[in-house]
Design a protein around this motif. Structure first.
Motif, PDB file in Angstrom:
ATOM      1  N   UNK A 142       2.582  45.472  81.614  1.00 20.26           N
ATOM      2  CA  UNK A 142       2.380  44.881  80.283  1.00 20.26           C
ATOM      3  C   UNK A 142       2.410  43.367  80.454  1.00 20.26           C
ATOM      4  N   UNK A 143       1.266  42.733  80.247  1.00 14.41           N
ATOM      5  CA  UNK A 143       1.181  41.284  80.284  1.00 14.41           C
ATOM      6  C   UNK A 143       1.673  40.711  78.965  1.00 14.41           C
ATOM      7  N   UNK A 144       2.137  39.469  79.007  1.00 15.97           N
ATOM      8  CA  UNK A 144       2.582  38.809  77.786  1.00 15.97           C
ATOM      9  C   UNK A 144       1.400  38.103  77.129  1.00 15.97           C
ATOM     10  N   UNK A 145       1.593  36.906  76.634  1.00 18.22           N
ATOM     11  CA  UNK A 145       0.609  36.244  75.796  1.00 18.22           C
ATOM     12  C   UNK A 145      -0.437  35.443  76.538  1.00 18.22           C
ATOM     13  N   UNK A 146      -0.852  34.310  75.968  1.00 22.93           N
ATOM     14  CA  UNK A 146      -1.984  33.552  76.473  1.00 22.93           C
ATOM     15  C   UNK A 146      -1.782  33.103  77.905  1.00 22.93           C
ATOM     16  N   UNK A 147      -0.628  32.519  78.193  1.00 27.92           N
ATOM     17  CA  UNK A 147      -0.417  31.961  79.530  1.00 27.92           C
ATOM     18  C   UNK A 147      -0.383  33.063  80.575  1.00 27.92           C
ATOM     19  N   UNK A 148       0.287  34.145  80.275  1.00 29.88           N
ATOM     20  CA  UNK A 148       0.388  35.261  81.219  1.00 29.88           C
ATOM     21  C   UNK A 148      -0.977  35.928  81.419  1.00 29.88           C
ATOM     22  N   UNK A 149      -1.737  36.092  80.346  1.00 33.72           N
ATOM     23  CA  UNK A 149      -3.061  36.702  80.464  1.00 33.72           C
ATOM     24  C   UNK A 149      -4.010  35.778  81.212  1.00 33.72           C
ATOM     25  N   UNK A 150      -3.954  34.477  80.933  1.00 26.85           N
ATOM     26  CA  UNK A 150      -4.801  33.533  81.645  1.00 26.85           C
ATOM     27  C   UNK A 150      -4.450  33.469  83.124  1.00 26.85           C
ATOM     28  N   UNK A 151      -3.183  33.724  83.459  1.00 22.34           N
ATOM     29  CA  UNK A 151      -2.777  33.708  84.863  1.00 22.34           C
ATOM     30  C   UNK A 151      -3.579  34.706  85.688  1.00 22.34           C
ATOM     31  N   UNK A 152      -3.933  35.842  85.094  1.00 31.49           N
ATOM     32  CA  UNK A 152      -4.666  36.861  85.845  1.00 31.49           C
ATOM     33  C   UNK A 152      -6.172  36.743  85.659  1.00 31.49           C
ATOM     34  N   UNK A 153      -6.635  35.708  84.952  1.00 35.98           N
ATOM     35  CA  UNK A 153      -8.077  35.507  84.815  1.00 35.98           C
ATOM     36  C   UNK A 153      -8.780  35.428  86.163  1.00 35.98           C
ATOM     37  N   UNK A 154      -8.205  34.779  87.192  1.00 33.42           N
ATOM     38  CA  UNK A 154      -8.879  34.798  88.492  1.00 33.42           C
ATOM     39  C   UNK A 154      -9.042  36.204  89.070  1.00 33.42           C
ATOM     40  N   UNK A 155      -8.085  37.098  88.815  1.00 35.65           N
ATOM     41  CA  UNK A 155      -8.255  38.482  89.276  1.00 35.65           C
ATOM     42  C   UNK A 155      -9.431  39.134  88.559  1.00 35.65           C
ATOM     43  N   UNK A 156      -9.551  38.881  87.263  1.00 29.65           N
ATOM     44  CA  UNK A 156     -10.705  39.388  86.519  1.00 29.65           C
ATOM     45  C   UNK A 156     -11.991  38.805  87.098  1.00 29.65           C
ATOM     46  N   UNK A 157     -11.936  37.532  87.489  1.00 27.85           N
ATOM     47  CA  UNK A 157     -13.105  36.905  88.083  1.00 27.85           C
ATOM     48  C   UNK A 157     -13.499  37.529  89.401  1.00 27.85           C
ATOM     49  N   UNK A 158     -12.528  38.039  90.155  1.00 28.55           N
ATOM     50  CA  UNK A 158     -12.825  38.742  91.408  1.00 28.55           C
ATOM     51  C   UNK A 158     -13.435  40.101  91.116  1.00 28.55           C
ATOM     52  N   UNK A 159     -12.763  40.871  90.261  1.00 22.46           N
ATOM     53  CA  UNK A 159     -13.234  42.201  89.867  1.00 22.46           C
ATOM     54  C   UNK A 159     -12.419  42.633  88.654  1.00 22.46           C
ATOM     55  N   UNK A 160     -13.066  42.833  87.495  1.00 14.49           N
ATOM     56  CA  UNK A 160     -12.302  43.244  86.311  1.00 14.49           C
ATOM     57  C   UNK A 160     -11.471  44.500  86.527  1.00 14.49           C
ATOM     58  N   UNK A 161     -11.883  45.368  87.456  1.00 15.97           N
ATOM     59  CA  UNK A 161     -11.145  46.612  87.700  1.00 15.97           C
ATOM     60  C   UNK A 161      -9.739  46.354  88.226  1.00 15.97           C
ATOM     61  N   UNK A 162      -9.491  45.159  88.773  1.00 14.16           N
ATOM     62  CA  UNK A 162      -8.147  44.847  89.251  1.00 14.16           C
ATOM     63  C   UNK A 162      -7.114  44.839  88.132  1.00 14.16           C
ATOM     64  N   UNK A 163      -7.573  44.765  86.885  1.00 13.72           N
ATOM     65  CA  UNK A 163      -6.662  44.731  85.739  1.00 13.72           C
ATOM     66  C   UNK A 163      -6.681  46.025  84.944  1.00 13.72           C
ATOM     67  N   UNK A 164      -7.272  47.088  85.479  1.00 14.95           N
ATOM     68  CA  UNK A 164      -7.360  48.339  84.728  1.00 14.95           C
ATOM     69  C   UNK A 164      -6.000  48.924  84.378  1.00 14.95           C
ATOM     70  N   UNK A 165      -4.985  48.638  85.173  1.00 15.71           N
ATOM     71  CA  UNK A 165      -3.645  49.192  84.929  1.00 15.71           C
ATOM     72  C   UNK A 165      -2.809  48.296  84.026  1.00 15.71           C
ATOM     73  N   UNK A 166      -3.426  47.264  83.453  1.00  8.92           N
ATOM     74  CA  UNK A 166      -2.698  46.281  82.652  1.00  8.92           C
ATOM     75  C   UNK A 166      -2.961  46.453  81.162  1.00  8.92           C
ATOM     76  N   UNK A 167      -1.892  46.525  80.400  1.00  5.55           N
ATOM     77  CA  UNK A 167      -1.937  46.365  78.954  1.00  5.55           C
ATOM     78  C   UNK A 167      -1.606  44.920  78.624  1.00  5.55           C
ATOM     79  N   UNK A 168      -2.010  44.470  77.448  1.00  2.00           N
ATOM     80  CA  UNK A 168      -1.596  43.158  76.950  1.00  2.00           C
ATOM     81  C   UNK A 168      -0.686  43.401  75.760  1.00  2.00           C
ATOM     82  N   UNK A 169       0.548  42.912  75.846  1.00  3.13           N
ATOM     83  CA  UNK A 169       1.564  43.262  74.868  1.00  3.13           C
ATOM     84  C   UNK A 169       1.283  42.789  73.469  1.00  3.13           C
ATOM     85  N   UNK A 170       0.688  41.589  73.346  1.00  8.99           N
ATOM     86  CA  UNK A 170       0.434  41.062  72.000  1.00  8.99           C
ATOM     87  C   UNK A 170      -0.651  40.013  72.086  1.00  8.99           C
ATOM     88  N   UNK A 171      -1.244  39.691  70.952  1.00 13.78           N
ATOM     89  CA  UNK A 171      -2.168  38.569  70.892  1.00 13.78           C
ATOM     90  C   UNK A 171      -1.389  37.364  70.395  1.00 13.78           C
TER      91      UNK A 171
END
Length: 361
Positions: A253-282
């Motif tokens: 479970x990722x937290x908010x903007x900063x935590x979600x943005x932290x994994x943006x490079x992983x999404x840039x490599x392959x969005x599937x790297x975040x398939x096991x991730x929920x985002x706790x809140x907006x």
């Protein structure tokens, strides 16, 4: 698998991980979906609670998953870009807040206690801020790898769920820089007030990010190098923790903007790297909703929070526990002796149970 993949020896290794990390157990997810459709309720009537239960089943690899061990990690770092006047508070506040976490006095302590998560706070060389990314790279490859591997090493492979959060004066500037680097668009659209920047402070943040993106423009097509050039140690550690959790089949479970943005490079490599991730809140930070849309993620909660620390993720853990309590504890129509239980529900897509484009993630 965690021991075989970590520690990473080169940032280039990140590109190969999507092909070797475990994926969703489709059979377990389908069994959980069938159970949801047999419980004493109209199919779909529990809404996202049903989707969350199916998501957890798919990553735990069993029809009726549970949460006996919830781990929460908060990574803290300091940032050289603060030299550009992007934050109204001094960097000493990072260490002071870490001490507050350790003393049990922060919001994240209360939310972890209330929702049943064991909290660990990891300070990452607070006396040695990263480089100012307007002048050069924030981290060398070796520094970025060290932070990645420290994040990975902190993950408990026995955990049933991992909550991630951060602390670091200046890291909302870093988050906006990473989001803009990976997803493009106007810097102003990604930049928010953070800890309370006024109009002049916002202008300094936007200007610093624009200068950083210009300086590192040649790297922006290479997501791992973007992380090193613009990110902080806590952002790199979050990426390492996400990857180690995936290797151990631990949902995140990722937290908010900063935590979600932290994994943006992983999404840039392959969005599937975040398939096991929920985002706790907006988050109430203006860039977060845009970021979630770009990633195809739907938040669990929308409570107008913008504290960070993992607070929104810890709160979402309570919702996840509720989803699994209903999934495991409710009777089926057959068990309850209720007639009219021959129902069928629509099939969820693979994205809906993997945390990808569907509303489970």
């Amino acid at each position: 698998m965690t021991d075989r993949l970590f520690p990473l020896s080169a940032l280039a290794d990140l590109g190969a991980l999507a092909a070797v990390l475990p994926g969703l157990d489709a059979e377990a997810a389908e069994a959980a979906r069938a159970r949801q459709n047999a419980l004493t309720k109209p199919p779909g009537s529990l809404g996202r609670l049903e989707e969350l239960a199916i998501f957890m089943a798919g990553w735990h690899g069993r029809e009726r998953p549970g949460i006996a061990r919830a781990q929460a990690l908060v990574f803290a770092g300091n940032h050289g870009v603060c030299a550009q006047g992007v934050n109204p508070f001094p960097q000493e506040v990072t260490a002071q807040m870490v001490a507050n976490f350790e003393a049990g006095g922060a919001a994240i302590n209360q939310l972890c206690r209330a929702n049943g998560a064991a909290l660990e706070v990891i300070a990452l060389d607070l006396d040695r801020p990263t480089g100012d990314f307007t002048q050069g790279p924030a981290m060398s490859e070796a520094e970025c790898l060290e932070a990645l591997n420290r994040g990975a090493a902190a993950v408990d492979p026995r955990a049933d769920v991992l909550i991630l959060g951060e602390m670091g004066i200046g890291n909302s500037t870093v988050a906006a820089a990473l989001a803009a680097a990976v997803f493009g668009g106007a810097v102003a659209d990604w930049t928010g007030p953070g800890t309370g920047s006024d109009a002049d402070g916002m202008a300094r943040k936007i200007g610093a990010i624009e200068r950083g993106l210009e300086r590192h423009a040649a790297l922006l097509a290479d997501a791992p190098r973007t992380l090193a050039a613009l990110g902080g140690r806590e952002q790199a550690a979050i990426c390492g923790a996400v990857l180690a959790a995936r290797a151990a089949r631990v949902p995140v479970i990722l937290d908010g903007f900063i935590c979600t943005a932290a994994v943006a490079p992983l999404h840039g490599i392959d969005p599937a790297l975040l398939d096991h991730c929920l985002v706790g809140h907006v988050s109430a930070e203006p860039g977060h909703r845009r970021l979630l849309e770009a990633m195809g993620k739907a938040p669990v909660l929308a409570f107008d929070m913008r504290l960070g620390e993992g607070s929104g993720a810890a709160l979402a853990l309570g919702i996840l526990r509720s989803a699994l309590a209903c999934h495991d504890g409710m009777a089926t129509f057959a068990e309850a002796g209720v007639s009219g239980g021959e129902v069928s529900g629509g099939e969820a897509t693979a994205g809906e149970v993997s945390g990808g484009g569907g509303s489970a993630g």
